[in-house]
Design a protein around this motif. Structure first.
Motif, mmCIF file in Angstrom:
data_model
loop_
_atom_site.group_PDB
_atom_site.id
_atom_site.type_symbol
_atom_site.label_atom_id
_atom_site.label_comp_id
_atom_site.label_asym_id
_atom_site.label_seq_id
_atom_site.Cartn_x
_atom_site.Cartn_y
_atom_site.Cartn_z
ATOM 1 N N HIS A 50 0.844 -1.199 0.000
ATOM 2 C CA HIS A 50 0.000 0.000 0.000
ATOM 3 C C HIS A 50 0.873 1.240 0.000
ATOM 4 N N GLU A 51 0.493 2.204 -0.828
ATOM 5 C CA GLU A 51 1.186 3.484 -0.828
ATOM 6 C C GLU A 51 0.913 4.139 0.516
ATOM 7 N N CYS A 52 1.952 4.401 1.288
ATOM 8 C CA CYS A 52 1.687 5.109 2.535
ATOM 9 C C CYS A 52 2.940 5.820 3.001
ATOM 10 N N ASP A 53 2.749 6.767 3.905
ATOM 11 C CA ASP A 53 3.888 7.503 4.451
ATOM 12 C C ASP A 53 4.207 7.022 5.863
ATOM 13 N N LEU A 54 3.139 6.634 6.597
ATOM 14 C CA LEU A 54 3.334 6.230 7.995
ATOM 15 C C LEU A 54 2.919 4.780 8.194
ATOM 16 N N PHE B 263 10.831 -9.192 13.795
ATOM 17 C CA PHE B 263 9.811 -8.898 12.773
ATOM 18 C C PHE B 263 9.650 -7.386 12.574
ATOM 19 N N TYR B 264 9.489 -6.640 13.663
ATOM 20 C CA TYR B 264 9.298 -5.186 13.522
ATOM 21 C C TYR B 264 10.579 -4.532 13.002
ATOM 22 N N GLY B 265 11.732 -5.110 13.341
ATOM 23 C CA GLY B 265 13.003 -4.604 12.815
ATOM 24 C C GLY B 265 13.062 -4.776 11.301
ATOM 25 N N ARG B 266 12.622 -5.942 10.821
ATOM 26 C CA ARG B 266 12.595 -6.181 9.364
ATOM 27 C C ARG B 266 11.641 -5.200 8.687
ATOM 28 N N ALA B 267 10.465 -5.001 9.323
ATOM 29 C CA ALA B 267 9.479 -4.065 8.752
ATOM 30 C C ALA B 267 10.075 -2.653 8.733
ATOM 31 N N ALA B 268 10.785 -2.292 9.799
ATOM 32 C CA ALA B 268 11.381 -0.948 9.873
ATOM 33 C C ALA B 268 12.438 -0.787 8.773
ATOM 34 N N HIS B 269 13.176 -1.853 8.522
ATOM 35 C CA HIS B 269 14.207 -1.808 7.479
ATOM 36 C C HIS B 269 13.564 -1.577 6.102
ATOM 37 N N MET B 270 12.485 -2.332 5.824
ATOM 38 C CA MET B 270 11.800 -2.192 4.532
ATOM 39 C C MET B 270 11.187 -0.798 4.397
ATOM 40 N N LYS C 151 12.236 1.964 5.758
ATOM 41 C CA LYS C 151 13.312 2.937 5.534
ATOM 42 C C LYS C 151 13.725 2.964 4.061
ATOM 43 N N GLU C 152 13.819 1.769 3.481
ATOM 44 C CA GLU C 152 14.204 1.684 2.058
ATOM 45 C C GLU C 152 13.205 2.383 1.152
ATOM 46 N N ARG C 153 11.943 2.450 1.627
ATOM 47 C CA ARG C 153 10.904 3.076 0.807
ATOM 48 C C ARG C 153 10.629 4.521 1.218
ATOM 49 N N GLY C 154 11.402 5.043 2.137
ATOM 50 C CA GLY C 154 11.212 6.434 2.582
ATOM 51 C C GLY C 154 9.977 6.617 3.441
ATOM 52 N N GLN C 155 9.506 5.518 4.077
ATOM 53 C CA GLN C 155 8.322 5.624 4.944
ATOM 54 C C GLN C 155 8.758 5.764 6.406
ATOM 55 N N ARG C 156 7.896 6.350 7.209
ATOM 56 C CA ARG C 156 8.226 6.543 8.624
ATOM 57 C C ARG C 156 7.473 5.525 9.485
ATOM 58 N N GLU D 244 17.255 -1.376 14.441
ATOM 59 C CA GLU D 244 17.101 -0.954 13.048
ATOM 60 C C GLU D 244 16.868 0.558 12.969
ATOM 61 N N GLY D 245 16.101 1.091 13.939
ATOM 62 C CA GLY D 245 15.813 2.533 13.971
ATOM 63 C C GLY D 245 14.441 2.846 13.402
ATOM 64 N N VAL D 246 13.684 3.710 14.095
ATOM 65 C CA VAL D 246 12.335 4.091 13.648
ATOM 66 C C VAL D 246 12.190 5.614 13.736
ATOM 67 N N TYR D 247 11.065 6.099 13.215
ATOM 68 C CA TYR D 247 10.807 7.545 13.320
ATOM 69 C C TYR D 247 10.370 7.903 14.743
ATOM 70 N N LEU D 248 9.338 7.211 15.228
ATOM 71 C CA LEU D 248 8.801 7.541 16.555
ATOM 72 C C LEU D 248 8.577 6.259 17.365
ATOM 73 N N VAL D 249 9.007 6.276 18.628
ATOM 74 C CA VAL D 249 8.729 5.128 19.491
ATOM 75 C C VAL D 249 7.938 5.609 20.700
ATOM 76 N N LYS D 250 6.924 4.807 21.102
ATOM 77 C CA LYS D 250 6.107 5.172 22.252
ATOM 78 C C LYS D 250 6.176 4.098 23.337
ATOM 79 N N PRO D 251 7.201 4.139 24.171
ATOM 80 C CA PRO D 251 7.199 3.206 25.300
ATOM 81 C C PRO D 251 6.366 3.774 26.446
ATOM 82 N N ASN D 252 5.866 2.904 27.336
ATOM 83 C CA ASN D 252 5.396 3.409 28.622
ATOM 84 C C ASN D 252 6.588 3.279 29.576
ATOM 85 N N LEU D 253 6.395 3.667 30.818
ATOM 86 C CA LEU D 253 7.542 3.717 31.728
ATOM 87 C C LEU D 253 8.166 2.331 31.949
ATOM 88 N N ASN D 254 7.301 1.334 32.115
ATOM 89 C CA ASN D 254 7.782 -0.044 32.286
ATOM 90 C C ASN D 254 8.653 -0.492 31.135
#
Ligand SMILES: Nc1ncnc2c1ncn2[C@@H]1O[C@H](COP(=O)(O)OP(=O)(O)OP(=O)(O)O)[C@@H](O)[C@H]1O
Ligand SMILES: [Mg+2]
Length: 314
Positions: A128-132, A147-154, A156-161, A177-187
């Motif tokens: 799907h064409e998407c930005d986020l 799994f999420y690392g692989r998704a993040a890698h793909m 990035k290659e497509r310029g998606q955040r 791998e690195g992402v645009y935004l991460v939302k952890p809770n305190l735990n």
């Protein structure tokens, strides 16, 4: 608005009842059940829809419960893409006890995914064409930790955040791998660094370190009734939440992600998107069980928390 895709690997039919008293053995007279399609990404997509936005919710579905799940989503009017699986879509239950205001939650683990099934989910994300790309929730059995690392890698290659909300080893692997935004809770934040962080300054330092190490561009740390902390290269912002009549915190984190993702997709300044996240998370605790936020509550809380009126499209 920038296009958004969410992913729900572990879909759930969420059923909710109200009883007067939870007592063993006796037959408990319950209200008619409320039923929702749930799971992290679905919740995020529901919230985006409530706030006037749109997203594509990619989700697994299997067995009769999977059919029922799809009917529920259609009734909720979400745009979806179904990945069929052999396992059985889980059913989760919430019981609200009127006499005490307590809530009881039963959440089974959900089905195991085969390699072909999780690969199909990964491929669908990028059909799907998407930005986020919103990646939320724990990983079902059978899905590799990265799994999420692989998704993040793909992505990035497509310029998606990527917007990421998960825990434990899945979180650790995706941040490598690195992402645009991460939302952890305190735990989740404390678990990530392997120590307690009771001081606000310490929490800020940990978030800043995540950014300095290139693991995320933005960290939104949510702290339940203590509000949330936004950390980026531009600096640190803390928002507190007003004292509210808490009905159920179920889905508060997903709602935060939904609100903040919509703000980012609308190209709002980061602080405004963050405030929409806090207002949306807080609005969700005002409703019982797996019900999420009401738009009028989000509008009122946004003004109260951020001091500006909320301008959303209908
Ligand atoms: N008791 C509360 N009172 C007011 N606001 C709350 C409360 N609990 C949560 N919130 C709001 O919801 C946001 C997200 O909540 P929280 O930090 O509990 O997320 P989470 O732990 O990821 O939740 P989840 O259990 O859904 O994964 C908070 O930043 C806050 O705005
Ligand atoms: Mg959470």
């Amino acid at each position: 608005m920038k296009p958004i895709v969410t992913l729900t690997l572990n879909s759930s039919v969420d059923v909710q009842w109200e009883v007067e008293d939870m007592v063993p053995i006796r037959k408990l007279r319950a209200s008619s059940p409320l039923q929702f399609a749930g799971g992290g990404g679905i919740n995020v997509s529901r919230v985006i829809k409530t706030l006037g936005g749109q997203s594509i919710a990619i989700h697994t579905a299997g067995w009769y419960t999977g059919h029922f799940f799809r009917e529920l989503i259609e009734a909720q009017g979400l745009l979806t893409r179904t990945i069929p699986i052999v396992g059985r879509t889980r059913t989760s239950a919430t019981v609200f006890e009127r006499s005490t205001g307590q809530e009881f939650r039963i959440t089974p683990p959900g089905p195991e995914l085969s390699e072909a099934e999780w690969q199909a989910c990964l491929n669908a994300l990028f059909d799907h064409e998407c930005d986020l790309v919103v990646l939320t929730g724990s990983l079902p059995l059978g899905v590799p930790n990265d799994f999420y690392g692989r998704a993040a890698h793909m992505a990035k290659e497509r310029g998606q955040r990527v917007i990421l909300d998960t825990s434990g080893v899945a979180l650790f692997e995706a941040l490598k791998e690195g992402v645009y935004l991460v939302k952890p809770n305190l735990n989740e934040l404390e678990h990530l660094v392997g120590r307690r962080a009771s001081e606000m300054k310490d929490r800020e330092d940990i978030c800043r370190q995540i950014i300095d190490e290139g693991k995320a561009e933005v960290v939104a740390l949510t702290m339940g009734e203590d509000g949330a902390l936004l950390v980026s290269k531009a600096g640190v912002t803390r928002l507190t939440t007003p004292k509210v009549d808490v009905k159920s915190a179920v889905g508060a984190g997903d709602s935060f992600v939904g609100g903040m993702t919509l703000g980012v997709a609308l190209d709002w300044p980061l602080e405004d998107a963050f405030a929409l996240g806090v207002a949306t998370g807080t609005a969700t605790v005002l409703t019982v069980g797996t019900e999420l936020c009401r738009r009028e509550d989000v509008e009122r809380l946004y003004k109260e928390i951020h001091g500006k009126p909320l301008a959303l499209q209908s």
